[in-house]
Design a protein around this motif. Structure first.
Motif, mmCIF file in Angstrom:
data_model
loop_
_atom_site.group_PDB
_atom_site.id
_atom_site.type_symbol
_atom_site.label_atom_id
_atom_site.label_comp_id
_atom_site.label_asym_id
_atom_site.label_seq_id
_atom_site.Cartn_x
_atom_site.Cartn_y
_atom_site.Cartn_z
ATOM 1 N N ILE A 1 -1.175 2.730 -3.419
ATOM 2 C CA ILE A 1 -1.944 3.898 -3.022
ATOM 3 C C ILE A 1 -1.261 5.195 -3.440
ATOM 4 N N ASN B 1 -6.715 0.918 8.614
ATOM 5 C CA ASN B 1 -7.637 1.509 7.644
ATOM 6 C C ASN B 1 -7.093 1.438 6.216
ATOM 7 N N LEU B 2 -5.753 1.217 6.060
ATOM 8 C CA LEU B 2 -5.191 1.083 4.711
ATOM 9 C C LEU B 2 -5.574 -0.243 4.076
ATOM 10 N N THR C 1 1.783 -0.984 9.168
ATOM 11 C CA THR C 1 0.656 -0.733 8.276
ATOM 12 C C THR C 1 -0.579 -0.385 9.096
ATOM 13 N N GLU C 2 -1.224 0.733 8.739
ATOM 14 C CA GLU C 2 -2.448 1.127 9.408
ATOM 15 C C GLU C 2 -3.594 0.222 8.977
ATOM 16 N N THR D 1 0.827 -1.208 0.000
ATOM 17 C CA THR D 1 0.000 0.000 0.000
ATOM 18 C C THR D 1 0.861 1.257 0.000
ATOM 19 N N ILE D 2 1.841 1.284 0.882
ATOM 20 C CA ILE D 2 2.686 2.464 1.013
ATOM 21 C C ILE D 2 4.138 2.019 1.045
ATOM 22 N N PHE E 1 -8.250 -0.248 1.453
ATOM 23 C CA PHE E 1 -7.870 0.060 0.066
ATOM 24 C C PHE E 1 -7.505 -1.213 -0.687
ATOM 25 N N SER E 2 -6.730 -2.091 -0.022
ATOM 26 C CA SER E 2 -6.369 -3.355 -0.685
ATOM 27 C C SER E 2 -7.597 -4.238 -0.876
ATOM 28 N N THR F 1 1.949 -6.449 3.761
ATOM 29 C CA THR F 1 1.630 -5.613 4.928
ATOM 30 C C THR F 1 2.739 -5.820 5.951
#
Length: 778
Positions: free
Chosen positions: A705, A732-733, A729-730, A588-589, A736-737, A724
């Motif tokens: 993201i 709430n992220l 990793t948050e 994600t990030i 998105f996945s 992750t």
């Protein structure tokens, strides 16, 4: 098994797993709980060691009912109380007047303390002699004096000053000073145990000490209907507690005895006043008889009037009794007519032969005592006091009316008796008039003598009542101090410390867990997206270094990636074309470890004799070159995508000597338009050509993201590994996945959890340290 039973069984199992998971969650911080308990116990020990000890003493008394006491013939003089009001007795016990008497008697305006290195404790007395030289009323402000015991002298320092007074030979009387006390010691040299010790003498105004003692003494009734009271007092000195309670009992008892003795005292005072008057009257009568007989030469009466005289004597006796009653009524009336009669007690049972008047006098005295006791506890403005005053005024009017009525009756009887007496006199008219005069004077003398003897008897009765007055209380139990201090309570303190030692770490951990929004392991991902499988949990390492450079490495990390490579094979589609499989590694990030996982996954697949190609497709922030010590700008994927004449095979490099089947294509130079290059068709061509030469193509892509690069080429993958990272990793992220998977934007997606701490994975982390096989490396 029915559906209901099966559902119940599953819920019970889920609940059990939840409980075990919660217990494991806190047990992994066992060292914090141990540290918290240790610090709490140490704190409790320090608190108990340096907190002043407070001791309690208690005493029990019984309030006596005087109606059951000794009764003398003149029982009207004894204090009479038919009912006991314990609430009133408690208020009297705690009244300012009683407490002030205790303070004054025990000299509590002066207190003593022993100063320690940390703790200053109150003591009952000093080890040397001290004499207070000022009265309690002269103490207006609180003052303290610090007394240091040296080897041969006292050093006294008053509070608020820096001046120290030295008294050699432990005697202040031989040195001029303005201290409010004198100190002395029998020995000229202090015992070794006292040398260097410091004592503090504090003075406080009697009003403040009285208020403090009044608030410190507690009095409770021992059960309903009981006449017993329990007195309690607490301080730092056991001896002081006992002295205070015992003195309070004595003062209260003396005060009650004094109240009951007031009637006897007032009766004695009344009779003493009448004694003086009657003595003077008797002296005057005796002198009158003597002078009259000497003047008239009279010695005896005429014998020929014996009968008439005897009858007259009988009449005179009755007349004497009547006149005696009139005199007593006159005396009682004089007492009532004195100023402020409502505040004084009346003499009772002085010989008036009228039960109505005697009953009214007894009721009047009882109301006076009841009003005085009520004034002590409630004040003069209490409605009950006003009511009693009104009743006293009414009773006084009744007494006056009864006296007047009885006096009229006596006057009538006297007139009748005098008429009878004149008749008898007429019968003995031959008696000389002078002899009659003598008889009259003698009669007056007898009246005074009889009254004198009667009052003397009553005075002795009142004196006996005064001397044998019973106590107002019975001491059931004198003050006794408890064995140990009531404060601080060591057992309760250690118990509270233990609870605090557990609650504080628990609260901190609970708060941190409550506020922590980062994933910890498998459970967090399954709660948010249970439809996407989790193919691997990678253990946490100190640094994301390559750990699979040796194919024979059997470390925990190596086993984790072997398991990951096996699990990835299960999610790859089955094809019969014998072409290689394309596996994307994305996240994600930035910072979740996709490059680290891409390299090690490719190495794990290469270690099982598979040809593997690792492609760095993160054209914006390439990282693979940092793990193999290659130049960042070395020609790679971006060069191939941009230059149609560039062959991707020219960009192949071998980064690991022990992995001959492993090759890498770096990202190449960072282009200004990565998305355009990835969608120009050459990346698809690269993958199609590589499938014919390699078993696995691992593609390290950009975070989803942040940029759209991965989405543009996502359909070219056979499987997508979504990285992750635990504690990074948050939660709430993950939404998105989840959206990417459900919308089909990422093909055949599976999660991999990186950097999982086995002790913090809620029980779902795998322990790879089984050391299975031969030649295991530690």
């Amino acid at each position: 098994m029915s559906q209901i039973e099966e559902s119940s069984y599953q819920n019970s199992g889920d609940q059990g797993e939840f409980i075990k998971r919660e217990i494991r969650k806190y047990l992994r911080y066992w060292y914090w709980f141990a540290l918290g308990i240790l610090l709490a116990i140490i704190g409790a020990f320090i608190y108990l060691r340096y907190t002043p000890k407070v001791y309690s003493a208690s005493a029990k008394i019984k309030i006596l009912n005087k109606t059951k006491g000794l009764e003398l013939p003149s029982s009207a003089f004894i204090f009479n109380r038919s009912n006991i009001n314990l609430e009133n007795e408690i208020e009297i016990l705690k009244s300012y007047r009683i407490i002030e008497n205790v303070v004054d008697r025990l000299d509590l305006t002066m207190r003593f303390f022993e100063e320690g290195s940390v703790l200053t404790t109150e003591i009952n007395h000093l080890p040397f002699y001290i004499l207070k030289t000022i009265s309690n009323d002269s103490i207006n402000n609180g003052e303290s004096y610090r007394i240091e015991v040296k080897s041969r002298a006292f050093e006294v320092t008053p509070s608020g000053t820096q001046k120290t007074l030295v008294f050699p030979n432990f005697d202040t009387t031989k040195t001029e000073h303005n201290l409010p006390f004198e100190l002395s010691w029998n020995s000229s040299t202090a015992p070794k145990i006292f040398i260097g010790k410091t004592y503090i003498v504090k003075f406080a105004p009697i009003a403040s000490v009285t208020r403090g003692l009044k608030g410190g003494v507690s009095i409770n009734m021992l059960g309903k209907g009981s006449d017993l009271l329990q007195l309690n007092y607490t301080s730092q000195s056991k001896a002081k507690n006992e002295r205070v309670l015992n003195t309070l009992i004595d003062v209260f008892n003396e005060d009650g005895i004094s109240d009951r003795q007031d009637i006897s005292r007032r009766t004695i005072d009344f009779i003493d006043e009448r004694f003086n008057l009657i003595e003077r009257e008797l002296d005057s009568i005796e002198l009158g008889i003597k002078d009259y007989k000497e003047k008239n030469n009279l010695i005896t009466l005429e014998s020929d009037a014996e009968l008439g005289i005897s009858q007259r004597t009988l009449s005179e006796g009755e007349l004497f009794e009547t006149e005696n009653q009139l005199i007593l009524l006159s005396l009682l009336k004089e007492t009532l007519e004195k100023p402020n009669p409502n505040s004084a007690l009346l003499p009772a049972n002085i010989g008036v032969n009228n039960s109505s008047i005697n009953g009214l006098v007894d009721n009047y005295n009882a109301l006076v005592l009841e009003r005085d006791n009520l004034i002590i506890s409630a004040g003069e403005s209490n409605p009950n006091v006003v009511l009693l005053n009104n009743r006293l005024m009414d009773l006084k009017a009744n007494i006056f009316a009864s006296i007047g009525s009885y006096a009229k009756q006596l006057e009538a009887s006297k007139a009748q008796l005098m008429r009878k007496n004149r008749k008898f006199v007429s019968q003995v008219y031959s008696l000389p008039g002078k002899e009659k005069k003598i008889t009259d004077i003698t009669r007056q003398r007898e009246i005074k003598q009889t009254l004198y003897l009667f009052l003397l008897q009553k005075r002795e009765e009142a004196a006996i009542n005064l001397a044998i007055t019973e106590p107002s209380i019975k001491v059931v139990e004198y003050a006794i101090s408890g064995g140990g201090p009531i404060s601080p309570n060591s057992r309760s303190t250690y118990l509270i410390a233990l609870v605090i030692g557990l609650l504080v770490p628990f609260g901190v951990i609970y708060a941190s867990e409550l506020l922590d929004t980062k994933i910890k392991g498998r459970e967090d991902i399954m709660q948010l997206n249970s439809k996407v499988p989790i193919v691997g949990e990678l253990p946490k390492v100190k640094s994301e270094q390559l750990i699979f450079s040796d194919p024979e490495d059997n470390s925990t990390q190596s086993e984790a990636f072997r398991i990951l490579s096996s699990n990835v094979n299960y999610i790859l589609p089955v094809r019969n074309d014998n072409k290689g499989k394309v596996i994307y590694c994305t996240s994600t990030i930035k910072g979740e470890g996709k490059t680290y996982v891409s390299i090690n996954l490719s190495l794990a697949l290469s270690s099982i004799n598979k040809k593997v190609l690792l492609i760095g497709a993160d054209l914006r922030n390439p990282q693979i070159h940092t793990h193999i010590n290659q130049d960042k700008h070395k020609p790679g994927l971006s060069n191939y995508l941009h230059d149609i004449n560039f062959d991707w095979r020219d960009a192949l490099i071998s980064g690991f000597e022990k992995h001959p089947n492993h090759q890498i294509i770096l990202s190449g130079s960072i282009p200004p338009n990565p998305a355009h290059l990835l969608t120009n068709g050459r990346f698809t061509k690269l993958l199609e050509e590589a499938k014919d030469e390699y078993d696995y193509i691992i593609v390290d892509t950009a975070p989803t993201i942040l940029v759209t690069d991965t989405m543009l080429i996502s359909q070219l993958a056979d499987a997508t590994i979504y990285l992750t990272r635990a504690n990074y990793t948050e939660k709430n992220l993950l939404k998105f996945s989840k959206d990417l998977s459900e919308s089909g934007k990422l093909k055949n997606m599976a999660y991999v959890i990186n950097s999982v701490d086995a002790s913090k994975s809620y029980g779902y982390g795998y322990n790879y340290g089984y050391n299975y096989g031969y030649g295991v490396k530690k």
